[in-house]
Scaffold this motif. Structure first.
Motif, PDB file in Angstrom:
ATOM      1  N   UNK A  57       0.823  -1.212   0.000  1.00 58.33           N
ATOM      2  CA  UNK A  57       0.000   0.000   0.000  1.00 58.33           C
ATOM      3  C   UNK A  57       0.861   1.268   0.000  1.00 58.33           C
ATOM      4  N   UNK A  58       1.853   1.307   0.871  1.00 55.03           N
ATOM      5  CA  UNK A  58       2.696   2.499   0.964  1.00 55.03           C
ATOM      6  C   UNK A  58       3.396   2.840  -0.340  1.00 55.03           C
ATOM      7  N   UNK A  59       4.132   1.873  -0.943  1.00 56.14           N
ATOM      8  CA  UNK A  59       4.785   2.166  -2.227  1.00 56.14           C
ATOM      9  C   UNK A  59       3.805   2.543  -3.324  1.00 56.14           C
ATOM     10  N   UNK A  60       2.652   1.855  -3.382  1.00 58.15           N
ATOM     11  CA  UNK A  60       1.661   2.177  -4.419  1.00 58.15           C
ATOM     12  C   UNK A  60       1.142   3.597  -4.246  1.00 58.15           C
ATOM     13  N   UNK A  61       0.836   3.956  -3.016  1.00 58.01           N
ATOM     14  CA  UNK A  61       0.369   5.308  -2.723  1.00 58.01           C
ATOM     15  C   UNK A  61       1.422   6.347  -3.106  1.00 58.01           C
ATOM     16  N   UNK A  62       2.677   6.064  -2.793  1.00 62.60           N
ATOM     17  CA  UNK A  62       3.759   7.009  -3.088  1.00 62.60           C
ATOM     18  C   UNK A  62       3.917   7.222  -4.594  1.00 62.60           C
ATOM     19  N   UNK A  63       3.812   6.144  -5.377  1.00 59.49           N
ATOM     20  CA  UNK A  63       3.951   6.261  -6.830  1.00 59.49           C
ATOM     21  C   UNK A  63       2.853   7.135  -7.419  1.00 59.49           C
ATOM     22  N   UNK A  64       1.611   6.889  -7.009  1.00 55.77           N
ATOM     23  CA  UNK A  64       0.490   7.654  -7.561  1.00 55.77           C
ATOM     24  C   UNK A  64       0.576   9.116  -7.129  1.00 55.77           C
ATOM     25  N   UNK A  65       0.860   9.338  -5.858  1.00 57.00           N
ATOM     26  CA  UNK A  65       0.943  10.702  -5.342  1.00 57.00           C
ATOM     27  C   UNK A  65       2.031  11.499  -6.054  1.00 57.00           C
ATOM     28  N   UNK A  66       3.198  10.887  -6.218  1.00 55.76           N
ATOM     29  CA  UNK A  66       4.307  11.582  -6.869  1.00 55.76           C
ATOM     30  C   UNK A  66       3.987  11.896  -8.326  1.00 55.76           C
ATOM     31  N   UNK A  67       3.368  10.942  -9.022  1.00 57.88           N
ATOM     32  CA  UNK A  67       3.020  11.168 -10.425  1.00 57.88           C
ATOM     33  C   UNK A  67       2.065  12.341 -10.574  1.00 57.88           C
ATOM     34  N   UNK A  68       1.093  12.448  -9.677  1.00 57.40           N
ATOM     35  CA  UNK A  68       0.159  13.569  -9.731  1.00 57.40           C
ATOM     36  C   UNK A  68       0.855  14.884  -9.414  1.00 57.40           C
ATOM     37  N   UNK A  69       1.683  14.886  -8.377  1.00 52.71           N
ATOM     38  CA  UNK A  69       2.408  16.104  -8.015  1.00 52.71           C
ATOM     39  C   UNK A  69       3.297  16.593  -9.156  1.00 52.71           C
ATOM     40  N   UNK A  70       3.860  15.664  -9.900  1.00 51.36           N
ATOM     41  CA  UNK A  70       4.834  16.030 -10.931  1.00 51.36           C
ATOM     42  C   UNK A  70       4.193  16.470 -12.244  1.00 51.36           C
ATOM     43  N   UNK A  71       2.916  16.206 -12.426  1.00 46.38           N
ATOM     44  CA  UNK A  71       2.296  16.486 -13.727  1.00 46.38           C
ATOM     45  C   UNK A  71       1.908  17.964 -13.836  1.00 46.38           C
ATOM     46  N   UNK A  72       2.310  18.607 -14.924  1.00 42.89           N
ATOM     47  CA  UNK A  72       2.092  20.049 -15.053  1.00 42.89           C
ATOM     48  C   UNK A  72       0.606  20.414 -15.124  1.00 42.89           C
ATOM     49  N   UNK A  73      -0.231  19.520 -15.693  1.00 44.62           N
ATOM     50  CA  UNK A  73      -1.659  19.825 -15.754  1.00 44.62           C
ATOM     51  C   UNK A  73      -2.299  19.801 -14.365  1.00 44.62           C
ATOM     52  N   UNK A  74      -1.878  18.870 -13.528  1.00 41.50           N
ATOM     53  CA  UNK A  74      -2.397  18.811 -12.160  1.00 41.50           C
ATOM     54  C   UNK A  74      -1.966  20.063 -11.400  1.00 41.50           C
ATOM     55  N   UNK A  75      -0.708  20.444 -11.552  1.00 39.85           N
ATOM     56  CA  UNK A  75      -0.225  21.649 -10.890  1.00 39.85           C
ATOM     57  C   UNK A  75      -0.995  22.877 -11.344  1.00 39.85           C
ATOM     58  N   UNK A  76      -1.232  22.973 -12.641  1.00 39.37           N
ATOM     59  CA  UNK A  76      -1.875  24.158 -13.200  1.00 39.37           C
ATOM     60  C   UNK A  76      -3.364  24.213 -12.891  1.00 39.37           C
ATOM     61  N   UNK A  77      -4.052  23.081 -12.985  1.00 37.64           N
ATOM     62  CA  UNK A  77      -5.508  23.065 -12.837  1.00 37.64           C
ATOM     63  C   UNK A  77      -5.961  22.928 -11.391  1.00 37.64           C
ATOM     64  N   UNK A  78      -5.184  22.230 -10.574  1.00 39.58           N
ATOM     65  CA  UNK A  78      -5.639  21.897  -9.218  1.00 39.58           C
ATOM     66  C   UNK A  78      -4.877  22.658  -8.134  1.00 39.58           C
ATOM     67  N   UNK A  79      -3.608  22.986  -8.380  1.00 37.77           N
ATOM     68  CA  UNK A  79      -2.763  23.643  -7.373  1.00 37.77           C
ATOM     69  C   UNK A  79      -2.739  22.821  -6.080  1.00 37.77           C
ATOM     70  N   UNK A  80      -2.268  21.567  -6.142  1.00 43.28           N
ATOM     71  CA  UNK A  80      -2.389  20.682  -4.975  1.00 43.28           C
ATOM     72  C   UNK A  80      -1.544  21.131  -3.786  1.00 43.28           C
ATOM     73  N   UNK A  81      -2.184  21.227  -2.658  1.00 45.64           N
ATOM     74  CA  UNK A  81      -1.474  21.451  -1.392  1.00 45.64           C
ATOM     75  C   UNK A  81      -1.135  20.114  -0.757  1.00 45.64           C
ATOM     76  N   UNK A  82      -2.104  19.176  -0.820  1.00 40.18           N
ATOM     77  CA  UNK A  82      -1.863  17.847  -0.246  1.00 40.18           C
ATOM     78  C   UNK A  82      -2.743  16.834  -0.965  1.00 40.18           C
TER      79      UNK A  82
END
Length: 223
Positions: A57-82
């Motif tokens: 669970x931990x590694x899977x969660x880390x992979x998905x979270x990091x991929x979302x944080x790194x994607x420019x569309x997520x950063x631009x459209x969502x501005x993720x804090x957490x």
């Protein structure tokens, strides 16, 4: 705003994720999904979820979270804090998740944007569409594997019953730096324009003025 992003994980990471979830299922590490549902959602939630104590669970969660944080569309459209509360789900024949709205607070974090990462191909199962109700229409989504769908946590949505096969998905939530969805959309539109301008003309006076406006609006609106 509803946003689709394909190939969110690299092919190798996505394959590893699929294999680890399959192995966890064989080892009995999936539990009743009602364990993480709100008091009213428990009455309409029928699925299985990877136990948070499962080794993968931990590694899977880390992979998905990091991929979302790194994607420019997520950063631009969502501005993720957490990015928080990830769940890895399995729907067998007859399972579904009825109409519900996601909890506004999950622990210490607010849910502004929800996301579903589709983990297997749409032809692997019948039914299982994610349905989202907006103010003007109802849309169904059954996307390709390794595609993530981001949508407002405030919306009514549901997963149709599975009639054949198995549906695998990861779901999670994002607290944005910008609480107001209308403001997030305005910032996204401005960012799309300035990126397009930069791609066409490079760093111009107009690009600098747009960048200044985006930064100053963020200073006013960051929560």
């Amino acid at each position: 705003m509803i946003l689709e992003i394909s190939d969110i994980l690299t092919p190798n990471v996505f394959k590893q994720l699929q294999e680890s979830l399959g192995q966890a299922e064989k080892q009995g590490q999936f539990i009743d999904g009602k364990a993480t549902a709100g008091w009213n959602a428990k009455t309409v939630k029928q699925n299985l979820q990877l136990s948070k104590t499962a080794p993968c669970h931990g590694p899977a969660q880390a992979h998905v979270t990091q991929a979302l944080h790194d994607h420019h569309l997520v950063q631009s459209a969502v501005r993720p804090r957490h990015i928080h509360s990830l769940l890895f789900s399995r729907y067998d024949i007859g399972m579904a998740y009825g109409s519900h709205t996601d909890n506004a607070l999950m622990g210490q974090w607010r849910s502004d944007v929800s996301f579903t990462l589709f983990l297997n191909a749409p032809q692997d199962y019948h039914g299982g569409e994610l349905v989202i109700e907006t103010s003007t229409k109802t849309e169904s989504y059954k996307l390709e594997a390794n595609t993530v769908l981001l949508y407002p946590s405030s919306s009514l949505h549901w997963v149709n019953p599975i009639t054949e096969g198995v549906r695998w998905a990861a779901v999670g939530w994002i607290q944005s730096w910008v609480r107001d969805p209308a403001r997030r959309e305005l910032l996204f539109d401005l960012d799309v324009v300035r990126r397009s301008l930069f791609a066409q003309q490079g760093k111009t006076v107009e690009f600098d003025l747009l960048s200044k406006s985006v930064s100053n609006l963020l200073r006013q609106w960051v929560d």
